[in-house]
Design an enzyme around this catalytic site. Structure first.
Site, PDB file in Angstrom:
ATOM      1  CD  GLU A   1       4.327   0.949   7.098  1.00 37.77           C
ATOM      2  OE1 GLU A   1       5.073   1.245   8.040  1.00 37.77           O
ATOM      3  OE2 GLU A   1       4.001   1.779   6.233  1.00 37.77           O
TER       4      GLU A   1
ATOM      5  CG  ASP B   1      -0.142   0.119   2.536  1.00 36.81           C
ATOM      6  OD1 ASP B   1       0.790  -0.685   2.757  1.00 36.81           O
ATOM      7  OD2 ASP B   1      -0.446   1.031   3.327  1.00 36.81           O
TER       8      ASP B   1
HETATM    9  N1  BES Z   1       8.876   3.403   5.164  1.00 36.80           N
HETATM   10  C1  BES Z   1       8.236   4.124   6.208  1.00 36.80           C
HETATM   11  C2  BES Z   1       9.034   4.110   7.510  1.00 36.80           C
HETATM   12  C3  BES Z   1      10.266   4.938   7.398  1.00 36.80           C
HETATM   13  C4  BES Z   1      10.143   6.309   7.409  1.00 36.80           C
HETATM   14  C5  BES Z   1      11.506   4.388   7.270  1.00 36.80           C
HETATM   15  C6  BES Z   1      11.254   7.112   7.291  1.00 36.80           C
HETATM   16  C7  BES Z   1      12.617   5.173   7.133  1.00 36.80           C
HETATM   17  C8  BES Z   1      12.503   6.551   7.140  1.00 36.80           C
HETATM   18  C9  BES Z   1       6.862   3.541   6.468  1.00 36.80           C
HETATM   19  O1  BES Z   1       6.211   3.106   5.313  1.00 36.80           O
HETATM   20  C10 BES Z   1       5.976   4.586   7.045  1.00 36.80           C
HETATM   21  O2  BES Z   1       5.932   5.677   6.554  1.00 36.80           O
HETATM   22  N2  BES Z   1       5.270   4.226   8.086  1.00 36.80           N
HETATM   23  C11 BES Z   1       4.272   5.056   8.667  1.00 36.80           C
HETATM   24  C12 BES Z   1       3.692   4.249   9.775  1.00 36.80           C
HETATM   25  C13 BES Z   1       2.433   4.743  10.368  1.00 36.80           C
HETATM   26  C14 BES Z   1       1.316   4.927   9.373  1.00 36.80           C
HETATM   27  C15 BES Z   1       1.969   3.817  11.460  1.00 36.80           C
HETATM   28  C16 BES Z   1       4.890   6.347   9.200  1.00 36.80           C
HETATM   29  O3  BES Z   1       6.003   6.335   9.755  1.00 36.80           O
HETATM   30  O4  BES Z   1       4.238   7.389   9.060  1.00 36.80           O
HETATM   31 MN    MN Z   2       7.209   2.252   3.925  1.00 39.15          MN
END
Ligand code: BES
Ligand code: MN
Length: 453
Positions: A154, A92
């Site tokens: 996610e 997603d």
């Molecule tokens: N890939 C990101 C996590 C990430 C962010 C890794 C920055 C490295 C650097 C992940 O897909 C993400 O954005 N997760 C969400 C999670 C939330 C919706 C629970 C986020 O961090 O906003």
């Molecule tokens: Mn991600």
């Protein structure tokens, strides 16, 4: 006989055009798990991933769900005596935001200056394709058992993830898990991510009136809800810009220096605008809480009548430090908001999503295998350990379920990827290194790790 490093590198290189074409096709599917979006597209993207996994030689591929969006599980049993590796990514993507800020259609992958632009090109469809690239490189000679787990919500808080992992627990058991959803320290400088912040997103609603009234007749004595909300939100930080909510965990970060000029440029901070908070930069963005206001429901400026606003609502996002607990953090936020409501305004705080932070033990044979693989893929540049300020709720859930598994957080993002923003993109040359690194990692794991008993 097992494939040599140079054979594997050459094979990955030969597969890159096909990997790129399949990445393009994934980017064309706007699978957004947020409530108000068309979830038929998320189904379509799960199906596309399932096809890729089957074609990559996994005999057992299925689409699963537990009340939320579909995830894909693909498996291939371990050769006798070999360990099993779980490969995680998510299919997603985030909503596109302000479409006019995109230079090209977010769902039409476009290459410019060595980068591939499109929503999800980096986060996290390239993560999926890195797994597929490694599977293709080995073909029938995969030296480890593999479980590929590609989540479908996610970016929308992974609400049904725990249930999904419990339902499929025995199928997901692995010795090592590779989470291709983070990034590298810089172009040419690989990294392993060893801590992530958690997240608590909530809504704050403020009411002061039971209906809107003439702003001239009542303004001056009656507080409007939007002003009250602004004053309330202003209490979330102190004058230095540090988070003012009590009871949130703070800890020290890795001894890495994030040069301020580099950070400002990467963020696109305007000249003259100061950074907020105190302490080392890596602490502010990796290991301390952060609070941001992500959206407000209030009358549009072009349509706002001369009336006092009776109710206003904000979406507030708290990033919590590794070691903190989302339930406790939400309570701390709600308590702060209730205590600081100005002028007796009625406030309600409701939780949208939360996700736990994590700290990852970064030593042992899986880490040796990874550091050797990354060093080779980046021609001798050894990876650094980094934290990230973003969140991947899957990791803490998985750590609870499988405390014995070694966790490696890798990924394709670089400082210019602009994940979640307009013009998200993937650095194509680095992407190839990520694919090579993952392939060499699987080979190293097969050589360096004992199998699960
Ligand atoms: N890939 C990101 C996590 C990430 C962010 C890794 C920055 C490295 C650097 C992940 O897909 C993400 O954005 N997760 C969400 C999670 C939330 C919706 C629970 C986020 O961090 O906003
Ligand atoms: Mn991600």
């Amino acid at each position: 006989m097992s494939l040599t490093e140079s054979q594997l590198r050459a094979t990955v290189a030969a597969h890159m055009p096909g990997v790129r074409a399949d990445l393009d096709n994934l980017v064309r599917i706007p699978g957004i798990a947020f409530e108000s979006f068309d979830h038929a597209e998320v189904d379509r993207s799960a199906e596309a991933v399932a096809v890729l996994l089957r074609e990559a030689g996994l005999p057992d591929v299925k689409i699963v769900r537990a009340g939320g969006q579909p995830a894909v599980i693909g498996r291939r049993p371990a050769p006798e005596g070999a360990p099993t590796v779980l490969l995680y990514a998510h299919h997603d993507v985030q909503p596109v935001g302000d479409r006019t800020a995109w230079l090209t259609d977010p769902f039409e992958p476009t290459e410019r200056d060595g980068r591939l632009y499109g929503r999800g090109a980096a986060d996290d469809k390239a993560g999926i394709m890195a797994h597929v690239a490694a599977l293709r490189a080995f073909g029938d000679e995969l030296p480890v058992g593999v479980v590929v787990f590609v989540e479908g919500e996610e970016e929308f808080g992974s609400d049904s993830l725990e249930e999904l992992l419990l339902l499929h627990r025995s199928e997901l058991a692995a010795d090592v898990i590779v989470i291709a959803d983070s990034g590298n320290w810089d172009i040419g400088q690989p990294a392993l991510t060893t801590s992530l912040r958690g997240i608590v997103n909530g809504f704050v609603e403020v009411r002061t009136l039971d209906h809107a009234v003439h702003s001239g007749m009542f303004g001056g004595a009656v507080p409007d809800a939007l002003t009250a909300l602004c004053r309330l939100l202003a209490t979330l930080h102190d004058d230095a810009g540090d988070v003012a909510v009590e009871g949130l965990v703070r800890r020290e970060a890795a001894p890495l220096d994030y040069p301020v000029d580099r950070f400002r440029t990467e963020a696109g901070l305007l000249d003259g605008v100061s950074l907020i908070g105190t302490g080392r930069l890596v602490e502010r963005v990796w290991t301390r809480p952060a609070i941001s206001v992500l959206g407000v429901d209030a009358p549009r400026t072009t349509e706002a009548p001369n009336a006092l606003v009776p109710v206003a609502k904000a979406k507030v996002s708290v990033r919590i430090a590794p070691g903190d607990d989302p339930k406790k953090a939400f309570l701390a936020l709600a308590t702060h908001i209730e205590r600081n409501a100005p002028w007796g305004a009625r406030v309600t705080v409701t939780l949208e999503h939360d996700g736990a932070p994590c700290v990852i033990e970064s030593s042992g044979p899986a880490y040796d295998a990874a550091r050797a693989a990354f060093g080779a893929a980046w021609d001798g540049v050894v990876p650094v350990d980094i934290g990230v300020g973003g969140s991947i709720p899957f990791i803490a859930t998985f750590q609870d379920l499988f405390p014995e598994a070694a966790i490696l957080v890798t990924g394709v993002e670089d400082p210019d990827s602009r994940a979640h923003g307009p013009n998200e993109s993937l650095h194509l040359a680095e992407f190839e290194r990520v694919c090579i690194a993952e392939t060499l990692l699987l080979a190293n794991v097969a050589r360096m790790l004992p199998s699960r008993g």
